[in-house]
Each structure stands twice: as structure tokens, then as C-alpha cells.
Scaffold this motif. Sequence first.
Motif, PDB file in Angstrom:
ATOM      1  N   LEU A 254     -73.428 -11.685 -81.830  1.00  0.00           N
ATOM      2  CA  LEU A 254     -71.958 -12.114 -83.113  1.00  0.00           C
ATOM      3  C   LEU A 254     -71.556 -10.358 -83.774  1.00  0.00           C
ATOM      4  O   LEU A 254     -70.612  -9.263 -83.933  1.00  0.00           O
ATOM      5  N   LEU A 255     -72.992 -10.137 -84.371  1.00  0.00           N
ATOM      6  CA  LEU A 255     -73.030  -9.319 -85.871  1.00  0.00           C
ATOM      7  C   LEU A 255     -72.867  -7.898 -84.910  1.00  0.00           C
ATOM      8  O   LEU A 255     -71.790  -6.513 -85.414  1.00  0.00           O
ATOM      9  N   LYS A 256     -73.508  -7.694 -83.496  1.00  0.00           N
ATOM     10  CA  LYS A 256     -73.888  -6.191 -83.144  1.00  0.00           C
ATOM     11  C   LYS A 256     -72.065  -6.339 -82.925  1.00  0.00           C
ATOM     12  O   LYS A 256     -71.497  -5.293 -82.293  1.00  0.00           O
ATOM     13  N   LYS A 257     -71.314  -6.702 -82.588  1.00  0.00           N
ATOM     14  CA  LYS A 257     -69.984  -6.740 -82.083  1.00  0.00           C
ATOM     15  C   LYS A 257     -68.865  -6.445 -83.074  1.00  0.00           C
ATOM     16  O   LYS A 257     -68.046  -6.564 -82.658  1.00  0.00           O
ATOM     17  N   GLY A 258     -69.691  -6.714 -84.608  1.00  0.00           N
ATOM     18  CA  GLY A 258     -68.599  -6.025 -85.335  1.00  0.00           C
ATOM     19  C   GLY A 258     -68.005  -7.719 -86.141  1.00  0.00           C
ATOM     20  O   GLY A 258     -68.058  -6.731 -87.588  1.00  0.00           O
TER      21      GLY A 258
ATOM     22  N   GLN B 257     -73.385 -11.647 -97.490  1.00  0.00           N
ATOM     23  CA  GLN B 257     -72.549 -11.233 -96.559  1.00  0.00           C
ATOM     24  C   GLN B 257     -73.645 -10.858 -95.354  1.00  0.00           C
ATOM     25  O   GLN B 257     -74.693 -10.228 -96.008  1.00  0.00           O
ATOM     26  N   LEU B 258     -73.583 -10.901 -94.045  1.00  0.00           N
ATOM     27  CA  LEU B 258     -74.996 -10.235 -93.513  1.00  0.00           C
ATOM     28  C   LEU B 258     -73.884  -8.910 -92.180  1.00  0.00           C
ATOM     29  O   LEU B 258     -72.922  -9.651 -91.467  1.00  0.00           O
ATOM     30  N   GLU B 259     -74.729  -8.565 -91.939  1.00  0.00           N
ATOM     31  CA  GLU B 259     -74.208  -7.471 -90.960  1.00  0.00           C
ATOM     32  C   GLU B 259     -75.549  -7.197 -89.838  1.00  0.00           C
ATOM     33  O   GLU B 259     -76.075  -7.309 -90.439  1.00  0.00           O
ATOM     34  N   TYR B 260     -74.915  -7.049 -88.982  1.00  0.00           N
ATOM     35  CA  TYR B 260     -75.851  -6.637 -88.031  1.00  0.00           C
ATOM     36  C   TYR B 260     -76.779  -5.746 -87.860  1.00  0.00           C
ATOM     37  O   TYR B 260     -78.738  -6.924 -88.342  1.00  0.00           O
TER      38      TYR B 260
ATOM     39  N   GLU C   2     -86.835  -6.997 -76.002  1.00  0.00           N
ATOM     40  CA  GLU C   2     -86.270  -7.158 -74.392  1.00  0.00           C
ATOM     41  C   GLU C   2     -84.324  -7.586 -74.806  1.00  0.00           C
ATOM     42  O   GLU C   2     -83.740  -7.197 -74.046  1.00  0.00           O
ATOM     43  N   GLU C   3     -84.438  -8.303 -75.583  1.00  0.00           N
ATOM     44  CA  GLU C   3     -82.768  -8.322 -76.276  1.00  0.00           C
ATOM     45  C   GLU C   3     -81.873  -7.565 -76.759  1.00  0.00           C
ATOM     46  O   GLU C   3     -81.036  -7.141 -76.532  1.00  0.00           O
ATOM     47  N   GLU C   4     -82.516  -6.634 -78.005  1.00  0.00           N
ATOM     48  CA  GLU C   4     -81.706  -6.183 -78.541  1.00  0.00           C
ATOM     49  C   GLU C   4     -81.838  -4.211 -77.878  1.00  0.00           C
ATOM     50  O   GLU C   4     -81.441  -3.494 -78.266  1.00  0.00           O
TER      51      GLU C   4
ATOM     52  N   ILE D 266     -81.187 -17.216 -83.012  1.00  0.00           N
ATOM     53  CA  ILE D 266     -81.614 -15.778 -83.838  1.00  0.00           C
ATOM     54  C   ILE D 266     -81.056 -14.627 -82.850  1.00  0.00           C
ATOM     55  O   ILE D 266     -79.294 -14.172 -83.089  1.00  0.00           O
ATOM     56  N   ALA D 267     -80.493 -14.864 -82.018  1.00  0.00           N
ATOM     57  CA  ALA D 267     -80.469 -13.633 -81.249  1.00  0.00           C
ATOM     58  C   ALA D 267     -79.070 -14.097 -80.284  1.00  0.00           C
ATOM     59  O   ALA D 267     -77.857 -13.390 -80.204  1.00  0.00           O
TER      60      ALA D 267
END
Length: 247
Positions: free
Chosen positions: A181-185, A136-139, A222-224, A175-176
Motif C-alpha cells: 500500500l505504501l509503495k502505491k503512494g 506518519q509512515l511512508e514506504y 523476493e517481494e520488494e 508487513i508485505a
Amino acid sequence: MNEELVSIIIPVFNAEKYIEETIETVIKQTYTNWEIILIDDASTDQSKNKIKQKLSDKITLIELNQHSGTAIARNEGIRIAKGRYISFLDADDLWDQEKITKQLNFMKQQDYAFTYTAFQFIKNGKKSRKVQVQEQLEYKEALKNTRILSIAVMIDTKKISKEDCYMVNVINEDIATWWKLLKKGYIAYGLNEVLVYYRRYKESKSACKIRNAKYRWKLYREEEKLSIIKSVYYFLYYIWYGVMKRI
């Protein structure tokens, strides 16, 4: 929305050499309740003509008026997708014939919303290095090392909305988007079995390591919107993993 339908979104730009084989890799799936949405991004070769020979009630072609890039092409596919489940496939890549069956079963058995599989490179027409994936992979872990290949992803749109699935319109859009999605939880769950095959050749984005490193740094900043310190921290992990996978 069809509960069991899997919508497969394929952006196409000057892919006449491989597009027929890519379509066939879906047609030959053991799972048969699918639709293919091909989005031609203003190709100038014979891609559209080859696609038109394959069209059916399960295979749709959308033609963009001007070249807009992979993110916009995929987003058009997401917009019109009828299936509950969405998968992505690039116009020159391939799937194992049991890819949909195994990944869908994996998702249903575990009640997962966002999954991806291990993959293998195809270089000079031959299968080469395999890439294993995390359980599994989280942010924060993904910022260090993202092994989520777009052609290996399947998303349940009953658990993750289409709006959240829309690709970020930047270089390295996949990737972005996974980071978004991962940042949203959400958590990405890996099926550690090679079910997709990714062509690597000189013209591919992955072929230029320096260029990819620049893109990665740009995503951090720039994105994160990460600070310099955090960007350096995650960038060093990115470089380290890139070195380790070649040892």
C-alpha cells in the motif's frame, strides 16, 4: 456498502483458548455499528463450536475447507465485508473498548485512508511493554522499521480499494501488504494511543527473532525485489531498531 459500518475480520485457527474473549472485546466497543467476520481456517479444536455460540446478525462465521493460512483467510473476509471501513483482529488479541470510536474519529477528522494505533504487549496474562507509533509512515521509512500491527489497522475502502487491501500470500503477510500500500503512494497515519493489546507467547511468530530476521530478508529480496546493497541497508536498520527498542 454501509457508510458507517466497520467490518472486523478475524482469522481463526485453533484459538479455542481465547476466541470468546476476543469476540467480547468487539461486542463491548463503545461504537456499535460493526460486523464481525470470523474465518475458521480448518481448526481442529473447539474454536468453531465456541464461535457458533456467539453468532448473530452482526457476527458471521465462514469455514474454509482446508488450512490455507492467514492471508487467504483475511482475504476471504475482505471479499465479503459490507462496511466502508475494514479493521483486522487476530483470534487471541484484544481491543480497548474505545478503539473503533477513537480511530474512526481520527480518520474522519483528518480525512485519512489508512491508520494504525499504538499497542501494548500482553505477556503471561499481564500487560507489558508499550509500542509507540510514528505520526506518519511512508514506504522507504517502513522498510527500515514497520510498527504497523495488523490488529491496529483501519482502512477506508472508499479511498483504498478492496483489491489493494487483499493480503499478500507470504509469511509476514501483513508487513508485505502494508509495504504494498505504501509503495502505491498511500501514507499510513499513526494514532499514538494504545488501543490494542497483542498477546506474545512462545509459540507466536514474534517470539523467534532469528526466524523473523530471515523472513524480513526474504521480503526485501523476493517481494520488494531490492538489490543486495539496498537489502543490506534496510536490514541493518531493521536490526538496529530491534536492538534499540530493548535498551
